[in-house]
Design a protein around this motif. Structure first.
Motif, PDB file in Angstrom:
ATOM      1  N   ALA A  13      31.443  45.768  33.066  1.00  0.00           N
ATOM      2  CA  ALA A  13      32.248  44.938  32.167  1.00  0.00           C
ATOM      3  C   ALA A  13      33.645  45.532  31.998  1.00  0.00           C
ATOM      4  O   ALA A  13      34.647  44.802  31.968  1.00  0.00           O
ATOM      5  N   LEU A  14      33.724  46.863  31.882  1.00  0.00           N
ATOM      6  CA  LEU A  14      35.027  47.524  31.752  1.00  0.00           C
ATOM      7  C   LEU A  14      35.869  47.327  33.015  1.00  0.00           C
ATOM      8  O   LEU A  14      37.075  47.105  32.936  1.00  0.00           O
ATOM      9  N   ARG A  15      35.222  47.425  34.183  1.00  0.00           N
ATOM     10  CA  ARG A  15      35.955  47.190  35.432  1.00  0.00           C
ATOM     11  C   ARG A  15      36.559  45.785  35.438  1.00  0.00           C
ATOM     12  O   ARG A  15      37.719  45.596  35.778  1.00  0.00           O
ATOM     13  N   LYS A  16      35.743  44.822  35.062  1.00  0.00           N
ATOM     14  CA  LYS A  16      36.194  43.427  35.102  1.00  0.00           C
ATOM     15  C   LYS A  16      37.350  43.190  34.138  1.00  0.00           C
ATOM     16  O   LYS A  16      38.385  42.606  34.501  1.00  0.00           O
ATOM     17  N   SER A  17      37.211  43.659  32.897  1.00  0.00           N
ATOM     18  CA  SER A  17      38.236  43.391  31.875  1.00  0.00           C
ATOM     19  C   SER A  17      39.533  44.142  32.164  1.00  0.00           C
ATOM     20  O   SER A  17      40.629  43.603  31.978  1.00  0.00           O
ATOM     21  N   THR A  18      39.423  45.386  32.647  1.00  0.00           N
ATOM     22  CA  THR A  18      40.636  46.184  32.887  1.00  0.00           C
ATOM     23  C   THR A  18      41.363  45.699  34.130  1.00  0.00           C
ATOM     24  O   THR A  18      42.601  45.658  34.155  1.00  0.00           O
ATOM     25  N   ARG A  19      40.622  45.313  35.159  1.00  0.00           N
ATOM     26  CA  ARG A  19      41.269  44.760  36.350  1.00  0.00           C
ATOM     27  C   ARG A  19      42.003  43.463  35.993  1.00  0.00           C
ATOM     28  O   ARG A  19      43.102  43.210  36.487  1.00  0.00           O
ATOM     29  N   ALA A  20      41.407  42.665  35.121  1.00  0.00           N
ATOM     30  CA  ALA A  20      42.046  41.406  34.714  1.00  0.00           C
ATOM     31  C   ALA A  20      43.374  41.681  33.994  1.00  0.00           C
ATOM     32  O   ALA A  20      44.355  40.956  34.183  1.00  0.00           O
ATOM     33  N   LYS A  21      43.402  42.756  33.179  1.00  0.00           N
ATOM     34  CA  LYS A  21      44.640  43.098  32.456  1.00  0.00           C
ATOM     35  C   LYS A  21      45.768  43.436  33.429  1.00  0.00           C
ATOM     36  O   LYS A  21      46.893  42.975  33.264  1.00  0.00           O
ATOM     37  N   ARG A  22      45.470  44.258  34.410  1.00  0.00           N
ATOM     38  CA  ARG A  22      46.553  44.661  35.312  1.00  0.00           C
ATOM     39  C   ARG A  22      46.926  43.532  36.273  1.00  0.00           C
ATOM     40  O   ARG A  22      48.083  43.412  36.673  1.00  0.00           O
ATOM     41  N   GLN A  23      45.960  42.684  36.625  1.00  0.00           N
ATOM     42  CA  GLN A  23      46.267  41.539  37.486  1.00  0.00           C
ATOM     43  C   GLN A  23      47.153  40.522  36.764  1.00  0.00           C
ATOM     44  O   GLN A  23      47.873  39.759  37.402  1.00  0.00           O
TER      45      GLN A  23
END
Length: 200
Positions: A13-23
Motif C-alpha cells: 500500500a505504501l509503494r502504491k500511494s508514494t509512487r502515485a505522489k511522485r507521479q
C-alpha cells in the motif's frame, strides 16, 4: 526475500500511494526538484571525494538523475549504472556509463547499458552507490520496489561498513512517518531530497 510477512500488505500500500505522489508531480516541479537536488549533490563530501559513482536512470516519477550524471562527467568522475545480473537471480552488476554507451531495456522495461564484461566493476570498488527508493522514514529505512536488488548489493556495506557508501535519492513527498521493516532491509546512512540532506 519473498515478502510473506504480516507487513506485506502495508508495504504494498505504501509503494502504491508514494509512487502515485511522485507521479503526480508536474514537469515544472520535477525540474525544480532536480535542480535543488543537484545543489546538494555538488556540496556533499562523499560525492566530492568519489572517483567512481553509481547512479541510475530515472523512471516512474523518480527524481531526474540526468543533471547528477552530467555533473559527474564534467568533473571526470566515472559513472556506473546498475544492470540486472543475467545469471545470479536478484543481483546487480555495475557497468561503466558514458555518453556513447548503448542502452537496452531490461525485463522491467528500464534502460540499462548493454552487457559487456569489459565495462563491469565490482560493487565494492565503487566509492558511492546512489540508490533509488520508493519511500523512506525518519530513521533512514528505505522501501524499494520489492525485488531486493539494492538490499543484496548494500548488505556487505551494512554488515562491515566497507566498500561503496550508499546514498538514497528521493523527492520530499516520498518521506513517510515509519516504514514496516523486514530483516533483510538495509537502512541508509544518508538520503538526499530537494529540501535537505538527511544523515544518520
Amino acid at each position: 526475500m519473498q515478502e510473506t510477512s504480516p507487513s506485506m500488505i502495508q508495504r504494498a500500500a505504501l509503494r502504491k500511494s508514494t509512487r502515485a505522489k511522485r507521479q503526480a508531480l508536474s514537469q515544472d516541479q520535477q525540474h525544480q526538484a532536480a535542480a535543488a537536488l543537484l545543489a546538494h549533490f555538488q556540496s556533499v563530501d562523499d560525492i566530492q571525494r568519489a572517483h567512481k559513482v553509481s547512479l541510475y536512470l530515472s523512471v516512474d516519477g523518480e527524481l531526474d538523475t540526468t543533471p547528477l550524471i552530467e555533473h559527474c562527467w564534467s568533473l571526470n568522475k566515472d559513472v556506473y549504472l546498475p544492470v540486472i545480473h543475467p545469471f545470479s537471480k536478484g543481483n546487480l552488476l555495475f557497468l561503466h556509463y558514458h555518453p556513447k554507451t548503448e542502452l537496452v531495456p531490461n525485463r522491467f522495461g528500464i534502460l540499462e547499458p548493454k552487457l559487456d564484461v569489459r565495462d563491469v566493476l565490482p560493487a565494492h570498488r565503487l566509492d558511492v552507490i546512489c540508490t533509488p527508493l520508493v519511500a523512506f522514514d525518519r530513521t533512514g529505512q528505505r522501501l524499494g520496489m520489492g525485488g531486493g536488488y539494492y538490499d543484496r548489493t548494500l548488505a556487505p556495506w551494512f554488515n562491515a561498513q566497507q566498500g561503496a557508501k550508499p546514498i538514497g535519492l528521493a523527492h520530499d513527498c516520498q518521506q513517510v512517518d515509519a516504514l514496516p521493516v523486514e530483516a533483510w532491509d538495509v537502512p541508509l546512512p544518508k538520503i538526499m531530497t530537494p529540501s535537505r540532506v538527511w544523515e544518520w
